[in-house]
Write a protein that holds these residues in place. Structure first.
Motif, PDB file in Angstrom:
ATOM      1  N   GLY A  77       0.808  -1.211   0.000  1.00 25.66           N
ATOM      2  CA  GLY A  77       0.000   0.000   0.000  1.00 25.66           C
ATOM      3  C   GLY A  77       0.841   1.260   0.000  1.00 25.66           C
ATOM      4  O   GLY A  77       0.554   2.228  -0.725  1.00 25.66           O
ATOM      5  N   VAL A  78       1.908   1.264   0.794  1.00 29.54           N
ATOM      6  CA  VAL A  78       2.810   2.423   0.833  1.00 29.54           C
ATOM      7  C   VAL A  78       3.458   2.648  -0.528  1.00 29.54           C
ATOM      8  O   VAL A  78       3.541   3.781  -1.024  1.00 29.54           O
ATOM      9  N   MET A  79       3.906   1.579  -1.172  1.00 33.09           N
ATOM     10  CA  MET A  79       4.570   1.710  -2.470  1.00 33.09           C
ATOM     11  C   MET A  79       3.595   2.196  -3.552  1.00 33.09           C
ATOM     12  O   MET A  79       3.959   3.022  -4.397  1.00 33.09           O
ATOM     13  N   LEU A  80       2.359   1.715  -3.515  1.00 34.39           N
ATOM     14  CA  LEU A  80       1.376   2.136  -4.515  1.00 34.39           C
ATOM     15  C   LEU A  80       1.054   3.626  -4.365  1.00 34.39           C
ATOM     16  O   LEU A  80       0.985   4.362  -5.361  1.00 34.39           O
ATOM     17  N   LEU A  81       0.850   4.066  -3.120  1.00 36.93           N
ATOM     18  CA  LEU A  81       0.567   5.492  -2.905  1.00 36.93           C
ATOM     19  C   LEU A  81       1.794   6.336  -3.208  1.00 36.93           C
ATOM     20  O   LEU A  81       1.673   7.446  -3.748  1.00 36.93           O
ATOM     21  N   TRP A  82       2.958   5.840  -2.874  1.00 33.93           N
ATOM     22  CA  TRP A  82       4.206   6.550  -3.165  1.00 33.93           C
ATOM     23  C   TRP A  82       4.338   6.761  -4.680  1.00 33.93           C
ATOM     24  O   TRP A  82       4.718   7.839  -5.140  1.00 33.93           O
ATOM     25  N   PHE A  83       4.026   5.729  -5.426  1.00 37.05           N
ATOM     26  CA  PHE A  83       4.068   5.849  -6.889  1.00 37.05           C
ATOM     27  C   PHE A  83       3.086   6.915  -7.373  1.00 37.05           C
ATOM     28  O   PHE A  83       3.447   7.795  -8.158  1.00 37.05           O
ATOM     29  N   TYR A  84       1.846   6.847  -6.891  1.00 43.63           N
ATOM     30  CA  TYR A  84       0.828   7.773  -7.398  1.00 43.63           C
ATOM     31  C   TYR A  84       1.154   9.217  -7.027  1.00 43.63           C
ATOM     32  O   TYR A  84       0.983  10.131  -7.838  1.00 43.63           O
ATOM     33  N   PHE A  85       1.633   9.429  -5.799  1.00 41.80           N
ATOM     34  CA  PHE A  85       1.952  10.793  -5.376  1.00 41.80           C
ATOM     35  C   PHE A  85       3.166  11.352  -6.117  1.00 41.80           C
ATOM     36  O   PHE A  85       3.397  12.564  -6.101  1.00 41.80           O
ATOM     37  N   GLY A  86       3.935  10.490  -6.762  1.00 41.08           N
ATOM     38  CA  GLY A  86       5.080  10.953  -7.540  1.00 41.08           C
ATOM     39  C   GLY A  86       4.759  11.196  -9.003  1.00 41.08           C
ATOM     40  O   GLY A  86       5.614  11.684  -9.747  1.00 41.08           O
ATOM     41  N   THR A  87       3.543  10.854  -9.426  1.00 36.18           N
ATOM     42  CA  THR A  87       3.175  11.095 -10.825  1.00 36.18           C
ATOM     43  C   THR A  87       2.857  12.568 -11.036  1.00 36.18           C
ATOM     44  O   THR A  87       2.593  13.314 -10.091  1.00 36.18           O
ATOM     45  N   SER A  88       2.857  12.968 -12.292  1.00 36.81           N
ATOM     46  CA  SER A  88       2.618  14.369 -12.619  1.00 36.81           C
ATOM     47  C   SER A  88       1.156  14.733 -12.438  1.00 36.81           C
ATOM     48  O   SER A  88       0.283  13.860 -12.341  1.00 36.81           O
ATOM     49  N   GLU A  89       0.889  16.028 -12.424  1.00 34.82           N
ATOM     50  CA  GLU A  89      -0.488  16.516 -12.322  1.00 34.82           C
ATOM     51  C   GLU A  89      -1.349  16.016 -13.478  1.00 34.82           C
ATOM     52  O   GLU A  89      -2.570  15.952 -13.382  1.00 34.82           O
ATOM     53  N   TRP A  90      -0.715  15.642 -14.603  1.00 37.09           N
ATOM     54  CA  TRP A  90      -1.440  15.140 -15.762  1.00 37.09           C
ATOM     55  C   TRP A  90      -2.075  13.774 -15.494  1.00 37.09           C
ATOM     56  O   TRP A  90      -2.968  13.345 -16.209  1.00 37.09           O
ATOM     57  N   CYS A  91      -1.622  13.087 -14.421  1.00 34.22           N
ATOM     58  CA  CYS A  91      -2.152  11.760 -14.089  1.00 34.22           C
ATOM     59  C   CYS A  91      -3.294  11.802 -13.078  1.00 34.22           C
ATOM     60  O   CYS A  91      -3.938  10.777 -12.833  1.00 34.22           O
ATOM     61  N   HIS A  92      -3.552  12.957 -12.501  1.00 32.16           N
ATOM     62  CA  HIS A  92      -4.519  13.035 -11.407  1.00 32.16           C
ATOM     63  C   HIS A  92      -5.907  13.414 -11.911  1.00 32.16           C
ATOM     64  O   HIS A  92      -6.048  14.184 -12.865  1.00 32.16           O
ATOM     65  N   CYS A  93      -6.926  12.888 -11.253  1.00 31.81           N
ATOM     66  CA  CYS A  93      -8.328  13.144 -11.618  1.00 31.81           C
ATOM     67  C   CYS A  93      -8.580  12.784 -13.075  1.00 31.81           C
ATOM     68  O   CYS A  93      -9.283  13.514 -13.792  1.00 31.81           O
ATOM     69  N   GLN A  94      -8.050  11.650 -13.501  1.00 34.23           N
ATOM     70  CA  GLN A  94      -8.163  11.237 -14.899  1.00 34.23           C
ATOM     71  C   GLN A  94      -9.032   9.992 -15.042  1.00 34.23           C
ATOM     72  O   GLN A  94      -9.206   9.212 -14.099  1.00 34.23           O
ATOM     73  N   ARG A  95      -9.532   9.800 -16.266  1.00 34.93           N
ATOM     74  CA  ARG A  95     -10.490   8.723 -16.530  1.00 34.93           C
ATOM     75  C   ARG A  95      -9.902   7.336 -16.306  1.00 34.93           C
ATOM     76  O   ARG A  95     -10.581   6.444 -15.793  1.00 34.93           O
ATOM     77  N   ASP A  96      -8.661   7.118 -16.714  1.00 32.30           N
ATOM     78  CA  ASP A  96      -8.106   5.762 -16.639  1.00 32.30           C
ATOM     79  C   ASP A  96      -7.989   5.274 -15.200  1.00 32.30           C
ATOM     80  O   ASP A  96      -8.275   4.105 -14.915  1.00 32.30           O
ATOM     81  N   THR A  97      -7.567   6.152 -14.291  1.00 32.45           N
ATOM     82  CA  THR A  97      -7.471   5.755 -12.894  1.00 32.45           C
ATOM     83  C   THR A  97      -8.850   5.549 -12.297  1.00 32.45           C
ATOM     84  O   THR A  97      -9.085   4.589 -11.544  1.00 32.45           O
ATOM     85  N   TRP A  98      -9.798   6.418 -12.626  1.00 28.35           N
ATOM     86  CA  TRP A  98     -11.153   6.259 -12.092  1.00 28.35           C
ATOM     87  C   TRP A  98     -11.814   5.004 -12.657  1.00 28.35           C
ATOM     88  O   TRP A  98     -12.577   4.337 -11.963  1.00 28.35           O
ATOM     89  N   MET A  99     -11.513   4.667 -13.909  1.00 27.16           N
ATOM     90  CA  MET A  99     -12.028   3.441 -14.507  1.00 27.16           C
ATOM     91  C   MET A  99     -11.446   2.206 -13.805  1.00 27.16           C
ATOM     92  O   MET A  99     -12.069   1.135 -13.772  1.00 27.16           O
ATOM     93  N   PHE A 100     -10.252   2.353 -13.250  1.00 31.46           N
ATOM     94  CA  PHE A 100      -9.569   1.226 -12.623  1.00 31.46           C
ATOM     95  C   PHE A 100     -10.319   0.718 -11.398  1.00 31.46           C
ATOM     96  O   PHE A 100     -10.250  -0.475 -11.072  1.00 31.46           O
ATOM     97  N   LEU A 101     -11.036   1.599 -10.697  1.00 31.43           N
ATOM     98  CA  LEU A 101     -11.769   1.169  -9.501  1.00 31.43           C
ATOM     99  C   LEU A 101     -12.886   0.181  -9.840  1.00 31.43           C
ATOM    100  O   LEU A 101     -12.932  -0.913  -9.254  1.00 31.43           O
TER     101      LEU A 101
END
Length: 530
Positions: A90-114
């Motif tokens: 869990g720490v590694m997954l959140l660490w990865f996401y928090f290190g991605t660019s602003e272009w990756c946040h609030c995007q369709r692909d991540t929301w579709m993943f849920l």
């Protein structure tokens, strides 16, 4: 961090619908409306603050992390994970996401993943029901319908979810289950999908959106996907993986492991959990690289899957070594040593823990998302909020009404939100749509000319000038194009209109005539600048 252009566009579309407008007719959109429906729900419940949208994004990513961490809990003994393993993942997954660019946040692909992960949990349990042969046909059918509903919700957000969904189902079929129950299961999934598809289609029809949606799908979208493939290059792919480093290294373990797992997965004695996760991972890789544009946010789900697979394999390997050491009465420290190495690599190379970013944490609490903080924290200087703010101030002084401002470049779409204005035409991503839908340029020009717009906001950097060239002033007046501006483009939109204000790369033009001609080239100013 700032919101990027896509969430701002979805907000504009949601606002248009909520105020009685028609999606696709009033704002051009080449995709399915699922993400707009999500924005309508979020904005109706929580308001229009950017923090509200980020909070929802955080809840979604947190839920995804929780589901991935639970995937191997209490499953086959071969891959069963301990609490410490799940917490570390869990720490590694959140660490990865928090290190991605602003272009990756609030995007369709991540929301579709849920919904994809929820569907995956349902699929695994359904395969177990069929193999145990203890559930009735009706029960299997109803659970199949629920699964189909979940997958279909993700489909409305982005249809590419169908590829990993099909991959997950194929894994169950390869294990040679009861054929009759398999057909009942598939019928349930299909009916559940049709149910959500019918509800969404009914909304399109009753809201008056259907004809405009169909026009986009048939007449416009083929060009959209063709142009996306033209811009796919190995160099862009390589630079993208560097931006995800060090977490992109997970693919080096996950890909061969997933392939080998699927080769051996036809037997019921193989791990169902690992087989189905491997199939979904490879299916996700397949659809992102074969069907989609080469954008960073598209690859976030597959990397989270790669991290999960890699860490489960490493954990399994550590347990094997610990068993060997225990049999020989030896004390080993494999687990803390490898965990420490992972943390050190992440600390050293992940943007999430870069000192240049961490030092702004106090300002985040004190100032919020001010132009200074957003400029400091963003990965890409698009837009440069410090340079953009003076241009926005100038436009505020003009006391513009809806439709009187045209924003030329994608990353400037925020201007509509900041100035509380509606776009001048349905072509909100004007520069991209000009270049993607080249056969519709006459329609775009006609709508611009009839819009009554008074000012145009454009970015020299987005159109191809270098950062250094954007900072130089004209020799005679400060609010003019740079001296290095290629003269051969002065007759093109928007540069044929006089400049009334300039702040670095950002130029404001006052409309004095037609929008023609439009330049259909990507970064048109870069081609002729030495």
């Amino acid at each position: 961090m700032p919101l990027t252009a896509d969430p701002s566009l979805y907000d504009l579309q949601a606002q248009t619908v909520l105020e009685g407008g028609v999606l696709y007719r009033d704002i051009v959109e080449p995709n399915l409306p699922g993400i707009v429906w999500a924005h309508i729900a979020i904005r109706s419940l929580f308001g229009w603050s950017e923090y509200a949208l980020k909070a929802v994004d955080l809840v979604i990513v947190g839920s995804i992390t929780w589901l991935l961490a639970l995937w191997f809990r209490n499953r086959e003994i071969e891959f069963k994970t301990s609490l410490s393993d799940r917490l570390f993942l869990g720490v590694m997954l959140l660490w990865f996401y928090f290190g991605t660019s602003e272009w990756c946040h609030c995007q369709r692909d991540t929301w579709m993943f849920l919904p994809a992960l929820l569907g995956l949990f349902l699929r695994r349990r359904q395969i177990e029901r069929i193999e145990l042969d203890q559930s009735t046909t009706l029960k299997i059918h109803l659970w199949g319908m629920l699964e189909g509903i979940v997958w279909a919700i993700g489909f409305w957000i982005k249809p590419f979810i169908a590829v990993p969904a099909l991959a997950a189902m194929i894994v169950g079929w390869l294990r040679r289950p009861n054929r009759k129950k398999c057909l009942v299961d598939f019928a349930g999934v299909f009916i559940g999908g049709l149910l959500i598809g019918g509800i969404g289609t009914s909304w399109l029809v009753m809201s008056g959106t259907w004809l405009h949606f169909w026009e986009m799908a048939i007449e416009w979208n083929p060009t959209y996907f063709e142009v996306g493939r033209e811009r796919w290059t190995w160099d862009r792919l390589w630079r993208q993986q560097l931006r995800f480093y060090p977490f992109s290294l997970a693919h080096l373990i996950a890909i061969p492991v997933a392939v080998l797992t699927l080769i051996r997965s036809s037997s019921r004695h193989r791990s169902l959990s690992f087989s189905i996760l491997s199939a979904v991972y490879l299916g996700w890789l397949f659809q992102t690289f074969l069907f989609q544009h080469l954008f960073d946010y598209i690859h976030v789900p597959e990397l989270m899957l790669a991290i999960t697979i890699s860490m489960s394999v490493i954990s399994r390997g550590i347990r094997h070594l610990e068993c060997i050491a225990a049999a020989q009465n030896q004390s080993v420290l494999f687990r803390p040593v490898i965990a420490t190495c992972c943390v050190l690599v992440a600390v050293c190379f992940s943007p999430a823990t870069s000192w240049q970013r961490v030092q702004y944490w106090s300002q985040c609490f004190q100032q919020g998302s001010s132009p200074e903080v957003k400029t400091a924290l963003q990965h890409f200087p698009l837009p440069n909020w410090n340079e953009l703010e003076p241009a926005l101030d100038f436009l505020r002084q003009q006391k513009l009404s809806d439709g009187e401002l045209t924003v030329h470049n994608v990353y400037l779409v925020h201007a509509y939100r900041e100035l509380k204005l509606k776009p001048s035409t349905r072509f909100v991503y004007l520069d991209v749509l000009t270049r993607v839908f080249r056969d519709h340029q006459s329609e775009i020009v006609d709508q611009l000319d009839r819009s009554g717009h008074q000012y145009i906001l454009s970015s020299l950097l987005e159109n191809g000038l270098t950062f250094e060239q954007c900072q130089t002033s004209a020799t005679d007046q400060p609010h003019q194009l740079p001296a290095e501006f290629p003269r051969e483009h002065l007759h093109e939109f928007p540069y044929q209109h006089p400049v009334v204000f300039r702040s670095g790369q950002y130029v404001i033009h006052q409309v004095t005539g037609t929008a023609a001609p439009l330049n259909p080239a990507f970064s048109p100013l870069a081609a002729n600048v030495n």
